[in-house]
Design an enzyme around this catalytic site. Structure first.
Site, PDB file in Angstrom:
ATOM      1  N   CYS A  33       0.865  -1.244  -0.045  1.00 53.38           N
ATOM      2  CA  CYS A  33      -0.021  -0.056   0.022  1.00 53.38           C
ATOM      3  C   CYS A  33       0.793   1.305   0.026  1.00 53.38           C
ATOM      4  CB  CYS A  33      -0.686   0.129   1.204  1.00 53.38           C
ATOM      5  SG  CYS A  33      -1.634  -1.333   1.376  1.00 53.38           S
ATOM      6  N   ARG A  76       4.820  -0.009  -6.462  1.00 55.20           N
ATOM      7  CA  ARG A  76       5.012  -0.852  -5.325  1.00 55.20           C
ATOM      8  C   ARG A  76       3.868  -2.024  -5.694  1.00 55.20           C
ATOM      9  NH1 ARG A  76       6.434   1.908  -0.462  1.00 55.20           N
ATOM     10  NH2 ARG A  76       4.888   0.533   0.691  1.00 55.20           N
ATOM     11  N   TRP A  95      -3.071  -2.574  -1.522  1.00 52.37           N
ATOM     12  CA  TRP A  95      -2.636  -3.950  -1.743  1.00 52.37           C
ATOM     13  C   TRP A  95      -3.248  -4.739  -0.901  1.00 52.37           C
ATOM     14  CZ3 TRP A  95       0.305  -8.330  -0.697  1.00 52.37           C
ATOM     15  CH2 TRP A  95       0.730  -8.948  -1.699  1.00 52.37           C
ATOM     16  N   ASN A 111      -1.396   1.893   6.085  1.00 47.27           N
ATOM     17  CA  ASN A 111      -0.538   0.863   5.643  1.00 47.27           C
ATOM     18  C   ASN A 111      -0.179   0.021   6.853  1.00 47.27           C
ATOM     19  OD1 ASN A 111      -0.691   2.159   3.087  1.00 47.27           O
ATOM     20  ND2 ASN A 111       1.566   2.793   3.333  1.00 47.27           N
ATOM     21  N   GLY A 112      -0.220  -1.380   6.399  1.00 51.20           N
ATOM     22  CA  GLY A 112       0.241  -2.298   7.670  1.00 51.20           C
ATOM     23  C   GLY A 112      -0.948  -2.980   8.202  1.00 51.20           C
ATOM     24  N   GLU A 116      17.136 -23.911  -7.078  1.00 51.09           N
ATOM     25  CA  GLU A 116      16.594 -22.602  -7.044  1.00 51.09           C
ATOM     26  C   GLU A 116      17.958 -21.657  -7.309  1.00 51.09           C
ATOM     27  OE1 GLU A 116      14.066 -20.879  -7.505  1.00 51.09           O
ATOM     28  OE2 GLU A 116      14.484 -18.705  -6.801  1.00 51.09           O
ATOM     29  N   LYS A 157      17.860 -19.147 -10.711  1.00 56.84           N
ATOM     30  CA  LYS A 157      18.229 -17.793 -10.740  1.00 56.84           C
ATOM     31  C   LYS A 157      19.466 -17.168 -11.527  1.00 56.84           C
ATOM     32  CE  LYS A 157      15.361 -16.579  -9.013  1.00 56.84           C
ATOM     33  NZ  LYS A 157      14.463 -17.431  -8.820  1.00 56.84           N
ATOM     34  N   GLU A 200      18.056 -17.578 -15.179  1.00 60.86           N
ATOM     35  CA  GLU A 200      16.924 -16.519 -15.709  1.00 60.86           C
ATOM     36  C   GLU A 200      17.623 -15.288 -16.005  1.00 60.86           C
ATOM     37  OE1 GLU A 200      12.975 -17.175 -13.301  1.00 60.86           O
ATOM     38  OE2 GLU A 200      14.778 -16.815 -11.898  1.00 60.86           O
ATOM     39  N   HIS A 207      26.793 -39.800 -11.437  1.00 60.47           N
ATOM     40  CA  HIS A 207      26.028 -40.465 -12.387  1.00 60.47           C
ATOM     41  C   HIS A 207      25.868 -39.745 -13.546  1.00 60.47           C
ATOM     42  CE1 HIS A 207      24.812 -43.452  -9.628  1.00 60.47           C
ATOM     43  NE2 HIS A 207      24.594 -42.640  -8.599  1.00 60.47           N
ATOM     44  N   LYS A 241       6.781 -11.952 -15.662  1.00 60.57           N
ATOM     45  CA  LYS A 241       6.503 -11.898 -14.225  1.00 60.57           C
ATOM     46  C   LYS A 241       5.704 -13.093 -14.057  1.00 60.57           C
ATOM     47  CE  LYS A 241       7.532 -11.014 -10.129  1.00 60.57           C
ATOM     48  NZ  LYS A 241       8.663 -12.186  -9.495  1.00 60.57           N
TER      49      LYS A 241
HETATM   50  C1  G6P Z   1       7.521 -17.181 -14.187  1.00 58.30           C
HETATM   51  C2  G6P Z   1       8.337 -16.256 -13.375  1.00 58.30           C
HETATM   52  C3  G6P Z   1       8.876 -17.146 -12.133  1.00 58.30           C
HETATM   53  C4  G6P Z   1       7.791 -17.629 -11.341  1.00 58.30           C
HETATM   54  C5  G6P Z   1       6.971 -18.593 -12.209  1.00 58.30           C
HETATM   55  C6  G6P Z   1       5.781 -19.186 -11.447  1.00 58.30           C
HETATM   56  O1  G6P Z   1       8.111 -18.030 -14.910  1.00 58.30           O
HETATM   57  O2  G6P Z   1       9.479 -15.716 -14.204  1.00 58.30           O
HETATM   58  O3  G6P Z   1       9.825 -16.191 -11.349  1.00 58.30           O
HETATM   59  O4  G6P Z   1       8.729 -18.790 -10.376  1.00 58.30           O
HETATM   60  O5  G6P Z   1       6.468 -18.088 -13.265  1.00 58.30           O
HETATM   61  O6  G6P Z   1       4.988 -18.167 -11.034  1.00 58.30           O
HETATM   62  P1  G6P Z   1       3.880 -17.922  -9.959  1.00 58.30           P
HETATM   63  O7  G6P Z   1       3.494 -16.658 -10.068  1.00 58.30           O
HETATM   64  O8  G6P Z   1       2.959 -19.147 -10.349  1.00 58.30           O
HETATM   65  O9  G6P Z   1       4.613 -18.189  -8.671  1.00 58.30           O
END
Ligand code: G6P
Length: 610
Positions: free
Chosen positions: A2, A27, A74, A100-101, A483, A487, A490, A506, A605
């Site tokens: 927010c 935001r 939000w 906010n909060g 993960e 990262k 990506e 293996h 995203k």
């Molecule tokens: C896209 C984004 C990733 C995310 C994935 C799943 O590939 O680039 O960062 O992990 O979607 O998205 P979600 O919103 O379902 O977590």
């Protein structure tokens, strides 16, 4: 999350408020509202959706008033509707509040206020503030004192702004755990949750601290603590550019979001830990706890980073609840013929709540009668609405495409769900309390890891030109290896793979030579000695090694090229810590390669297509 903005002076407030709200759009929000005092009466304009839609709604009205407050919401408590949007007001429409909060004791306060005759119209926690302030005003206190007394009854966090038609020459603001600043002008003053909303009007800024309240008039302001001690506030000169400020001073949203993690995980656990009982309380699962605990099987379905969080969740759930658990890519789940039924609980994990594959898997599972629960960040998103029940992770808006703070918040929520179910089954009270203690210690431990940023940046410089990377971990740290590799892929476009360390022999071991950096997740846990053997195997083939180790480890230092030392915690929570250096490593490598960190090529995203 927010945003708050406010103006008191001699100009028309609406264009200033709209511009301020637009500055806060980065935001993330789902509704917006403005409150003013016109001809002695409070007026409120609200709209779901974008600030420009609110602007369209107000356009054409002649609003000359020089006092107003504005908010972008939000959603946390209650769906993103106009009724739930801020400002909130009392029955007589003489007090307006934006907030906010999260007011944690809102349910108790709401009950008490309703029994004293106050009428609630929204589902928000904020509305209790309005009526609480009103209850003190009715006793004859000034607006300032009424707000102060009200805040003394509140538990939780707030950045608030309050105006009243009875005292139309001031804005009252207060802060605890949510930012609030005052902007000083000439015959005009401003308030906001974020300097970026004010920077085009003034560079003179007063930062309120937690537990402080201020009265802002057009030509003066004064501040006290909420226990009524007078305080002198310093005026700061802000020199940042607008762009820098909207990213909180960070060069990229991704770095800002990595750095926010102590706070974002605090938000994920806030009000959800029952210390005395040694368990968790998750409002969104009330009424479903027994059905979950009695499930024959738990399935976790997600995509991308959320799927990795699901893998950690699987380890937690099986270790502590004894319920068989499996994790599946949503895209696979929806297209095969999964054997699921009424005795299964399925968790759909999604930051955005809009991922098409996860949403389709949810619809299919619902059709087959399984209990479908959402674990989602964006309130009111499709997956949140479609699920029977669920838990919001409350990580705040995540703007960088590569998910960081949503991942750690998802892990916190998995820990809470595990705690809740396990305490209904086999986990002892004492063990429940130990888990709570460890969960609560995580923000501070993350802060410690974030201080290693410069050290990690140096490592990134050394490895930025590598063409491949291998990430290796075991047990709870295997999903973290996946993960970490994701990262890097990506945002730096370097080929990277995550593997369970023991699987290296293996296949991946064939790739190891002096050009292959290997990132080992090697904290001091039950598989430590095994990881040491894997490190030896890589060393023997001249692979270069970066190891994430425990703070007190001095054995691995001598074996590898670089160590990144992190604090210890219990095994189930280690991924919350061990992923942080990997996020920073990927970030710095990408920056050093001159790439667009926040919007990497080809990625989105929120993936709303198959
Ligand atoms: C896209 C984004 C990733 C995310 C994935 C799943 O590939 O680039 O960062 O992990 O979607 O998205 P979600 O919103 O379902 O977590």
């Amino acid at each position: 999350m927010c945003g708050i903005v406010g103006y008191i002076g001699e100009k028309k407030c609406v264009p200033i408020l709209i511009e301020g709200l637009k500055r806060l759009e980065y935001r993330g929000y789902d509704s917006a509202g403005i409150g003013t005092i016109e001809d002695g009466e409070c007026k409120v304009y609200k709209k779901t959706g974008k600030v420009s839609q609110l602007e369209d709604k107000i356009n054409g009205r002649e609003i000359k008033t020089p006092l107003g407050i504005g908010h972008t919401r939000w959603a946390t408590h209650g769906a993103p509707t106009e009724t739930n949007a801020h400002p909130h007001f009392n029955g007589k429409n003489s007090i307006l509040v934006i907030h906010n909060g999260i007011i944690e004791n809102y349910a108790t306060l709401r009950k008490a206020l309703i029994s004293s005759g106050f009428n609630f119209i929204s589902e928000t926690d904020t509305e209790v503030l309005v009526h609480l302030i009103d209850s003190f005003k009715k006793k004859g206190f000034s607006l300032f004192e009424s707000v102060r007394y009200a805040l003394n009854e509140v538990e939780g966090t707030y950045g608030i702004a309050v105006i009243s038609s009875d005292e139309p020459d001031k804005i009252i603001v207060a802060k605890k755990g949510s930012p609030l600043v005052i902007g000083i002008g000439d015959e005009e003053n401003f308030i906001a949750s974020d300097v970026s909303a004010l920077i085009s009007y003034t560079s003179q800024i007063v930062y309120l601290e937690d537990g402080e309240i201020a009265e802002v008039k057009k030509d003066s302001f004064c501040a006290k603590t909420i226990s009524a001690v007078d305080i002198e506030k310093e005026i700061h000169e802000v020199t940042m550019s607008l762009d820098e400020i909207s990213k909180g001073g960070y060069p990229h949203f991704m770095l800002k979001e990595i750095m926010e993690q102590p706070e974002s995980i605090r938000n994920s656990m806030r009000g959800r830990l029952l210390h005395k009982e040694g368990t968790a309380k998750l409002g969104g699962l009330v009424g479903f706890e027994d059905r979950i605990a009695d499930s024959k099987r738990i399935i976790i379905t997600a995509c991308g980073t959320s799927w990795h969080a699901g893998l950690v969740g699987e380890y937690m759930i099986e270790q502590f609840t004894g319920i068989p658990c499996e994790v599946e890519y949503a895209s696979e789940f929806r297209y095969r013929n999964p054997i699921i039924g009424k005795d299964d609980t399925i968790l759909f994990i999604s930051q955005s709540g809009e991922t098409a594959d996860t949403l389709a898997a949810l619809k299919e599972a619902k059709r087959r009668g399984a209990l479908c629960l959402g674990v989602v960040n964006v309130v009111g998103s499709s997956i949140a609405r479609e699920s029977e029940a669920g838990v919001y992770i409350h990580a705040g808006p995540e703007i960088g495409v590569a998910s960081t703070k949503a991942f750690t918040s998802q892990l916190i929520v998995f820990a809470l769900i595990t705690l809740l179910i396990a305490r209904k089954k086999q986990l002892s009270h004492v063990d429940g309390k130990t888990i709570i203690k460890e969960i609560e210690s995580l923000p501070e431990k993350i802060e410690k890891i974030l201080k290693l940023n410069d050290h990690i940046e140096k490592i990134a410089e050394e490895f930025k030109d590598s063409l491949n990377f291998l990430y290796l971990g075991r047990g709870y740290n295997f999903p973290v290896a996946l993960e970490g590799a994701l990262k890097l892929k990506e945002i730096s476009y370097i080929h990277a793979e995550g593997y369970p360390a023991a699987e290296m022999k293996h296949g991946p071991i064939a790739l190891i030579d002096k050009n292959m950096p290997c990132v080992f997740l090697a904290p001091s846990d039950s598989v430590y000695e095994k990881i040491i053997s894997n490190i030896e195997e890589v060393k023997a083939r001249k692979g270069r090694i970066i190891a994430i180790t425990s703070e007190n480890d001095d054995k691995i230092d001598k074996m590898v090229d670089y160590t990144i030392k992190i604090p210890d915690t219990i095994r189930m929570l280690m991924p919350v810590l061990s992923v942080i250096p990997l996020q920073l490593l990927a970030y710095h490598i990408a920056v050093k390669k001159g790439l667009n960190v926040d919007q990497p090529r080809n990625l989105a995203k929120s993936v709303t297509v198959e």
